[in-house]
Design a protein around this motif. Structure first.
Motif, short mmCIF file in Angstrom:
data_model
loop_
_atom_site.label_atom_id
_atom_site.label_comp_id
_atom_site.label_asym_id
_atom_site.label_seq_id
_atom_site.Cartn_x
_atom_site.Cartn_y
_atom_site.Cartn_z
N ARG A 1 -30.71 1.65 -0.25
CA ARG A 1 -29.72 2.21 0.69
C ARG A 1 -29.93 1.69 2.10
O ARG A 1 -29.10 1.87 2.97
N PHE B 1 -24.56 -2.56 3.30
CA PHE B 1 -24.93 -1.24 3.87
C PHE B 1 -23.87 -0.79 4.88
O PHE B 1 -23.59 0.39 5.02
N LYS B 2 -23.28 -1.77 5.57
CA LYS B 2 -22.28 -1.43 6.60
C LYS B 2 -20.90 -1.18 6.00
O LYS B 2 -19.97 -0.85 6.73
N GLY B 3 -20.75 -1.41 4.70
CA GLY B 3 -19.48 -1.05 4.06
C GLY B 3 -18.54 -2.20 3.78
O GLY B 3 -17.32 -2.02 3.73
N GLN C 1 -15.66 -1.34 -0.06
CA GLN C 1 -15.37 0.08 0.18
C GLN C 1 -15.89 1.00 -0.92
O GLN C 1 -16.11 2.19 -0.69
N SER D 1 -18.79 1.20 -2.47
CA SER D 1 -20.14 1.75 -2.35
C SER D 1 -20.93 1.02 -1.27
O SER D 1 -20.72 -0.18 -1.05
N LYS D 2 -21.84 1.75 -0.61
CA LYS D 2 -22.69 1.11 0.41
C LYS D 2 -24.09 0.83 -0.12
O LYS D 2 -24.96 0.40 0.62
#
Ligand code: AMP
Ligand code: GLY
Length: 420
Positions: free
Chosen positions: A124, A170-172, A175, A177-178
């Motif tokens: 994550r 991680f920043k998206g 869309q 999932s991060k």
């Protein structure tokens, strides 16, 4: 019987063509289809993620069964929605579609059930990555957790590359999932293995080898698939037993433990190393372009197979395969998988003559004033069955040369790893 088919790629044209050959069919409606399906069925314009609209159209056209081609409506729950509204539909439900929709979901099933796959960690943040790096060697494979339209996997050779790719996710960037799954790199030979599954049983539905890289000898960026052949020479009885016992059965049983069932096509993406299978990924649908080489090898009635699967009667259905081999080469728009031009006429297509062993499946095409126009990156799939992969490839390339579409390109080396 009226059939609804959701999707618009080469996969759907191949399915549509085979369905149209069945005596059980009255009409086929494709949502939205392409120029190829328009010639043999009825195309209906529709956003395939607008489930209310799809339901209205299903009722309006009195459709008896619905087949879902692509993953996105499946992952978003089209099957649950249609079933709730008493529509008979072929495909996995939202929960089971997580097998494709979430890499971390699959990896956790693998871990709990001892399914052979690459060592991994769900991350994550950068801290998680660092923990994984302590015990791993490069190359490391970084995978976006959610659906990423084939663009979510990067094989990283350096820490810098891994951190850069991960940071974006991680920043998206995607869309869905991060999270990111990082895993060890598996070497070996890839094999796509297909099953059709109902509540209680599953049956073999072909094997194939795709070619994901855009350039010859498997170089350059990844694509949706530049060509394929079937069957895969890698598959034999011993290997198949290992795939079923170690990978497929534990996965389907794990879903059952969650009080859920898998139904539909199951695409098992494998790496074979020294005769041992490792799971790379699942897809909850047929492959594209793998479907275009598997369907021409199917002798049996596809409508009956779908009907029997929906009615949980797969055990009894006839699934007979031709002995011939099959290959497809994808004709793409120049620039793909990057930017490419759209709306270009494919002038010579109508004058091309093919024999009964060949098929031209459309993908990104539409009909406009009687002309066939390109509207996608992957445009046509020139396909043939035959006795020998090399002869088949020669025959396909001859057609591609005749077609001589100046805005397109294709790989001339599909099947280059085949030794005999
Ligand atoms: P996926 O979307 O998971 O199928 O990954 C796309 C492609 O990346 C696969 O078809 C493989 O060629 C490659 N790939 C994925 N995972 C691995 C892995 N752990 N080791 C080596 N190659 C991989
Ligand atoms: N041919 C790769 C896929 O369908 O995902």
């Amino acid at each position: 019987m009226n059939i609804g088919l959701i999707g618009s790629g080469g996969r759907e044209h191949a399915l549509c063509q085979k369905l149209s050959e069945s005596r059980l069919v009255d009409k086929i409606f494709c949502f939205p289809g392409n120029a190829g399906t328009q010639i043999i069925a009825n195309n209906v314009k529709a956003d395939i993620l607008n489930f209310d609209l799809i339901l209205k159209l299903i009722r309006f056209y009195k459709i008896d069964i619905v087949i879902v081609g692509p993953e996105e409506p499946l992952v978003r729950g089209i099957v649950d929605f249609l079933k709730k509204n008493k529509v008979k539909v072929f495909g996995p439900n939202k929960f089971a579609s997580k097998l494709e929709g979430s890499k971390s979901f699959v990896k956790n099933i693998c871990k709990k059930n001892n399914i052979p796959t690459a060592d991994f960690k769900v991350c994550r943040n950068k801290q998680d990555l660092k923990i994984f790096l302590k015990k791993s060697k490069f190359p490391i494979v970084a995978k976006a957790d959610g659906l990423a339209a084939g663009k979510g996997v990067t094989i990283c050779n350096t820490k810098q590359q891994l951190f850069k790719v991960s940071e974006e996710i991680f920043k998206g960037k995607f869309q869905t999932s991060k999270k990111i799954v990082v895993e060890e790199f598996l070497s070996g030979d890839e094999l796509s293995y297909f099953l059709i599954v109902d509540k209680d049983n599953f049956r073999f539905f072909g094997s194939a080898q795709d070619h994901k890289k855009v350039r010859e000898k498997d170089r350059g960026p990844n694509t949706g698939g530049m060509g394929a052949y079937s069957p895969s020479p890698l598959l034999n009885e011993k290997l198949e037993k290992k795939i079923i016992d170690r990978i497929v059965k534990p996965t389907l049983n794990a879903l059952k433990k969650h009080n859920n069932f898998y139904t539909g096509f199951l695409y098992v993406g494998l790496m074979i190393k020294n005769g041992e299978p490792y799971l790379i990924e699942y897809n909850v649908r047929m492959g594209d372009p793998e479907c275009q080489v598997i369907i021409p090898r199917l002798k049996s009635d596809l409508v009956r197979i779908f009907k029997d699967t929906i009615n949980n009667n797969l055990k009894k259905t006839k699934i007979i395969w031709k002995k011939e081999k099959s290959m497809t080469i994808v004709l793409c728009s120049k620039g793909y998988p990057g930017n490419y031009k759209k709306n270009i006429k494919i002038k010579n297509l109508k004058s091309i003559k093919i024999d009964k062993n060949m098929r031209i499946y459309h993908a990104g095409t539409k009909l406009q004033n009687g002309h066939i126009i390109s509207i996608g990156g992957r445009v046509l799939n020139i396909t043939s069955i035959g006795k020998n992969f090399f002869e088949i490839r020669k025959k396909i390339i001859k057609i591609l040369k005749k077609l001589n579409w100046k805005s397109g390109f294709y790989r001339k080396d599909i099947g280059w790893r085949i030794k005999k």
